[in-house]
Design a protein around this motif. Structure first.
Motif, short mmCIF file in Angstrom:
data_model
loop_
_atom_site.label_atom_id
_atom_site.label_comp_id
_atom_site.label_asym_id
_atom_site.label_seq_id
_atom_site.Cartn_x
_atom_site.Cartn_y
_atom_site.Cartn_z
N GLU A 126 115.18 -37.32 -28.37
CA GLU A 126 116.60 -37.48 -28.12
C GLU A 126 117.42 -38.65 -28.91
O GLU A 126 118.28 -38.58 -29.64
CB GLU A 126 117.22 -37.44 -26.71
CG GLU A 126 116.80 -36.02 -25.89
CD GLU A 126 117.20 -36.38 -24.41
OE1 GLU A 126 118.25 -36.85 -24.07
OE2 GLU A 126 116.72 -35.32 -23.84
N GLU A 127 116.76 -39.86 -28.63
CA GLU A 127 117.30 -40.72 -29.24
C GLU A 127 117.21 -40.71 -31.01
O GLU A 127 118.15 -41.04 -31.56
CB GLU A 127 116.77 -42.23 -28.67
CG GLU A 127 117.28 -42.54 -27.40
CD GLU A 127 116.35 -43.72 -26.86
OE1 GLU A 127 115.73 -44.56 -27.73
OE2 GLU A 127 116.22 -43.80 -25.59
N LEU A 128 116.08 -40.52 -31.32
CA LEU A 128 115.79 -40.50 -32.59
C LEU A 128 116.65 -39.20 -33.44
O LEU A 128 117.29 -39.33 -34.52
CB LEU A 128 114.21 -40.02 -33.06
CG LEU A 128 113.27 -41.10 -32.71
CD1 LEU A 128 112.10 -40.98 -33.06
CD2 LEU A 128 113.69 -42.45 -33.46
N ARG A 129 116.94 -38.09 -32.50
CA ARG A 129 117.55 -37.05 -33.31
C ARG A 129 118.90 -37.34 -33.26
O ARG A 129 119.64 -37.13 -34.46
CB ARG A 129 117.32 -35.85 -32.20
CG ARG A 129 118.08 -34.66 -32.77
CD ARG A 129 118.02 -33.30 -31.97
NE ARG A 129 118.73 -32.27 -32.23
CZ ARG A 129 118.63 -31.18 -31.65
NH1 ARG A 129 118.11 -30.99 -30.51
NH2 ARG A 129 119.35 -30.11 -32.11
N LYS A 130 119.44 -38.10 -32.34
CA LYS A 130 120.97 -38.82 -32.64
C LYS A 130 120.93 -39.64 -33.80
O LYS A 130 122.03 -39.32 -34.67
CB LYS A 130 121.38 -39.34 -31.25
CG LYS A 130 121.57 -38.59 -30.07
CD LYS A 130 122.09 -39.60 -28.84
CE LYS A 130 122.06 -38.54 -27.72
NZ LYS A 130 122.37 -39.38 -26.46
N LYS A 131 120.16 -40.45 -33.94
CA LYS A 131 120.32 -41.32 -34.95
C LYS A 131 120.15 -40.36 -36.34
O LYS A 131 120.69 -40.71 -37.48
CB LYS A 131 119.11 -42.31 -35.02
CG LYS A 131 119.19 -43.45 -33.93
CD LYS A 131 117.95 -44.30 -33.91
CE LYS A 131 118.15 -45.21 -32.72
NZ LYS A 131 116.99 -46.30 -32.54
N TYR A 132 119.24 -39.74 -36.50
CA TYR A 132 118.86 -38.65 -37.59
C TYR A 132 120.24 -38.09 -37.92
O TYR A 132 120.59 -37.94 -39.15
CB TYR A 132 117.63 -37.83 -37.34
CG TYR A 132 117.62 -36.75 -38.54
CD1 TYR A 132 117.13 -37.23 -39.68
CD2 TYR A 132 117.83 -35.38 -38.23
CE1 TYR A 132 116.93 -36.21 -40.83
CE2 TYR A 132 117.90 -34.65 -39.31
CZ TYR A 132 117.28 -34.79 -40.39
OH TYR A 132 117.24 -33.86 -41.29
N ASP A 133 120.59 -37.42 -36.94
CA ASP A 133 121.93 -36.56 -36.92
C ASP A 133 123.37 -37.45 -37.81
O ASP A 133 124.03 -36.82 -38.48
CB ASP A 133 122.66 -35.85 -35.75
CG ASP A 133 121.70 -34.65 -35.53
OD1 ASP A 133 120.91 -34.28 -36.41
OD2 ASP A 133 121.73 -34.34 -34.20
#
Length: 189
Positions: A176-183
């Motif tokens: 979830e954290e990496l996905r937010k940063k990626y987005d």
């Protein structure tokens, strides 16, 4: 050099002769060789031995006792159940120490560099899912693509490269954290 070796040999022979003559009973006297140990001395010997054994076990287990807890230890991941994390990560890797909440993590730096070069891959297209996909949808699609494209089943020339991209996409989008940063970096374009 020969003189030194002769001197050393003569010293050894003389000490052996003295040792043998000291053990022989020339006068016919009985030599008392019995060791008498009192109960207090036995307790002291046993206690010191027990302390030495405990100290040895603590010394050998020091890495386990003093090991720093990582981010992986504090969260619940699927890989803890099937022990895949332990297979592919060791205590000597970069993620061993969690140095606090740093704003510039390794992933941030990677995202920033690739977005500046306009080479940030669209992991949603790689996994063939929409941007609002749930965690379960991502997992199902990843497994579907992994079964289809895995190099053991698919003998294509680029199957390994595609599988690496799929693994990277799943690694980023499932966290979830990496996905937010990626987005955030994906939407900057």
């Amino acid at each position: 050099m020969k003189n030194v070796s002769i001197i050393i040999l003569s010293i050894i022979v003389i000490s052996m002769i003295q040792n043998v003559s000291g053990q022989s009973d020339n006068a016919g006297k009985k030599i008392q060789m019995e060791l008498i140990v009192t109960d207090e001395q036995k307790i002291i010997l046993f206690a010191s031995f027990a302390i030495a054994v405990i100290g040895l076990f603590v010394y050998l287990a020091r890495d386990i006792i003093l090991r720093k807890k990582t981010l992986y230890d504090s969260k619940e991941f699927d890989s803890k159940n099937d022990k895949t994390y332990e297979k592919y990560h060791s205590d000597w890797s970069d993620d061993y120490e969690d140095l606090g909440n740093r704003k510039n993590s390794k992933e941030d730096k990677e995202f920033r560099i690739t977005s500046q070069n306009s080479s940030l891959p669209n992991y949603y297209k790689i996994l063939e899912i929409p941007q609002n996909a749930t965690h379960d949808e991502i997992k199902k699609q990843y497994r579907k693509l992994a079964k289809k494209i895995h190099p053991d089943k698919n003998k294509g020339e680029k199957s390994e490269e595609i599988m690496v991209q799929i693994n990277k996409a799943y690694e980023i989008l499932s966290n979830e954290e990496l996905r937010k940063k990626y987005d955030t970096y994906l939407n900057k374009d």
